[in-house]
Design a protein around this motif. Structure first.
Motif, PDB file in Angstrom:
ATOM      1  N   LEU A 187     -19.743  -6.744  -4.874  1.00 21.60           N
ATOM      2  CA  LEU A 187     -20.211  -7.963  -4.240  1.00 21.60           C
ATOM      3  C   LEU A 187     -20.267  -9.045  -5.314  1.00 21.60           C
ATOM      4  O   LEU A 187     -20.847  -8.839  -6.377  1.00 21.60           O
ATOM      5  N   VAL A 188     -19.658 -10.177  -5.045  1.00 18.54           N
ATOM      6  CA  VAL A 188     -19.725 -11.322  -5.943  1.00 18.54           C
ATOM      7  C   VAL A 188     -20.592 -12.367  -5.265  1.00 18.54           C
ATOM      8  O   VAL A 188     -20.476 -12.591  -4.061  1.00 18.54           O
ATOM      9  N   HIS A 189     -21.492 -12.970  -6.028  1.00 24.98           N
ATOM     10  CA  HIS A 189     -22.376 -13.975  -5.447  1.00 24.98           C
ATOM     11  C   HIS A 189     -22.879 -14.937  -6.512  1.00 24.98           C
ATOM     12  O   HIS A 189     -22.739 -14.693  -7.707  1.00 24.98           O
ATOM     13  N   VAL A 247     -13.355 -13.055  -3.758  1.00 28.67           N
ATOM     14  CA  VAL A 247     -12.680 -12.034  -4.557  1.00 28.67           C
ATOM     15  C   VAL A 247     -11.212 -11.992  -4.144  1.00 28.67           C
ATOM     16  O   VAL A 247     -10.894 -11.915  -2.958  1.00 28.67           O
ATOM     17  N   ALA A 248     -10.315 -12.056  -5.143  1.00 34.16           N
ATOM     18  CA  ALA A 248      -8.879 -11.973  -4.867  1.00 34.16           C
ATOM     19  C   ALA A 248      -8.547 -10.613  -4.270  1.00 34.16           C
ATOM     20  O   ALA A 248      -9.254  -9.622  -4.494  1.00 34.16           O
ATOM     21  N   SER A 260     -21.080 -10.461 -10.556  1.00 30.73           N
ATOM     22  CA  SER A 260     -20.398  -9.362  -9.890  1.00 30.73           C
ATOM     23  C   SER A 260     -21.391  -8.203  -9.853  1.00 30.73           C
ATOM     24  O   SER A 260     -22.021  -7.889 -10.860  1.00 30.73           O
ATOM     25  N   GLN A 261     -21.540  -7.581  -8.696  1.00 28.70           N
ATOM     26  CA  GLN A 261     -22.489  -6.487  -8.557  1.00 28.70           C
ATOM     27  C   GLN A 261     -21.798  -5.242  -8.008  1.00 28.70           C
ATOM     28  O   GLN A 261     -21.166  -5.285  -6.955  1.00 28.70           O
ATOM     29  N   ASP A 262     -21.894  -4.146  -8.740  1.00 24.77           N
ATOM     30  CA  ASP A 262     -21.415  -2.855  -8.257  1.00 24.77           C
ATOM     31  C   ASP A 262     -22.426  -2.376  -7.222  1.00 24.77           C
ATOM     32  O   ASP A 262     -23.598  -2.189  -7.536  1.00 24.77           O
ATOM     33  N   LEU A 263     -22.005  -2.203  -5.986  1.00 26.28           N
ATOM     34  CA  LEU A 263     -22.948  -1.874  -4.916  1.00 26.28           C
ATOM     35  C   LEU A 263     -23.500  -0.459  -5.016  1.00 26.28           C
ATOM     36  O   LEU A 263     -24.617  -0.202  -4.581  1.00 26.28           O
ATOM     37  N   ALA A 264     -22.752   0.465  -5.595  1.00 27.12           N
ATOM     38  CA  ALA A 264     -23.241   1.845  -5.724  1.00 27.12           C
ATOM     39  C   ALA A 264     -24.358   1.946  -6.761  1.00 27.12           C
ATOM     40  O   ALA A 264     -25.399   2.553  -6.508  1.00 27.12           O
ATOM     41  N   SER A 265     -24.167   1.313  -7.912  1.00 25.34           N
ATOM     42  CA  SER A 265     -25.156   1.408  -8.992  1.00 25.34           C
ATOM     43  C   SER A 265     -26.127   0.232  -9.011  1.00 25.34           C
ATOM     44  O   SER A 265     -27.132   0.274  -9.704  1.00 25.34           O
ATOM     45  N   GLU A 266     -25.816  -0.831  -8.260  1.00 28.98           N
ATOM     46  CA  GLU A 266     -26.570  -2.084  -8.217  1.00 28.98           C
ATOM     47  C   GLU A 266     -26.546  -2.830  -9.552  1.00 28.98           C
ATOM     48  O   GLU A 266     -27.331  -3.740  -9.785  1.00 28.98           O
ATOM     49  N   THR A 267     -25.622  -2.461 -10.447  1.00 30.46           N
ATOM     50  CA  THR A 267     -25.482  -3.128 -11.734  1.00 30.46           C
ATOM     51  C   THR A 267     -24.841  -4.501 -11.532  1.00 30.46           C
ATOM     52  O   THR A 267     -23.818  -4.618 -10.864  1.00 30.46           O
ATOM     53  N   MET A 268     -25.473  -5.525 -12.124  1.00 29.21           N
ATOM     54  CA  MET A 268     -24.947  -6.882 -12.034  1.00 29.21           C
ATOM     55  C   MET A 268     -24.374  -7.302 -13.377  1.00 29.21           C
ATOM     56  O   MET A 268     -24.900  -6.945 -14.424  1.00 29.21           O
ATOM     57  N   ARG A 269     -23.279  -8.076 -13.319  1.00 30.27           N
ATOM     58  CA  ARG A 269     -22.642  -8.588 -14.529  1.00 30.27           C
ATOM     59  C   ARG A 269     -22.306 -10.055 -14.331  1.00 30.27           C
ATOM     60  O   ARG A 269     -21.747 -10.448 -13.305  1.00 30.27           O
TER      61      ARG A 269
END
Length: 108
Positions: free
Chosen positions: A35-37, A73-74, A51-60
């Motif tokens: 998920l990008v927000h 997202v392309a 950018s957020q990995d939905l499985a781990s909820e890690t945001m970057r």
């Protein structure tokens, strides 16, 4: 403001974003994993394109210093396209490099 996801089959919703004061204008990758927000950690602070990995909820953080209007997202998942100050830009998901696609460059 936060982002939620809806399970169509069960009609149940769950919160996708947990960190920060403001998370809005979401865009989901085609594989449904990222998920990008637009993100703001605390009221009054600057905005970031995350950018957020939905499985781990890690945001970057992908890009900072802008409200990153209309992130998308392309199809290949390698870039996020967004509008900023009348310009269309893209940021690489891997490197964080930002390029202006359409509009005037601020370079001299």
């Amino acid at each position: 403001t936060q982002n939620y996801r809806l399970d169509i089959a069960s009609q149940s919703s769950s919160r996708s974003t947990r960190a920060g004061f403001y998370n809005a204008r979401p865009s989901l990758s085609l594989d449904g994993k990222t998920l990008v927000h637009v993100h703001q950690a605390e009221r009054g602070q600057g905005f970031y394109l995350d950018s957020q990995d939905l499985a781990s909820e890690t945001m970057r953080i992908l890009h900072q210093g802008s409200d990153g209007d209309s992130p998308s997202v392309a199809a290949n998942g390698a870039f996020v396209v967004f509008a900023e100050q009348g310009q269309l830009k893209r940021v690489s998901v891997d490197t964080g490099k930002v390029e202006t696609l359409i509009g005037r460059s601020n370079a001299g």
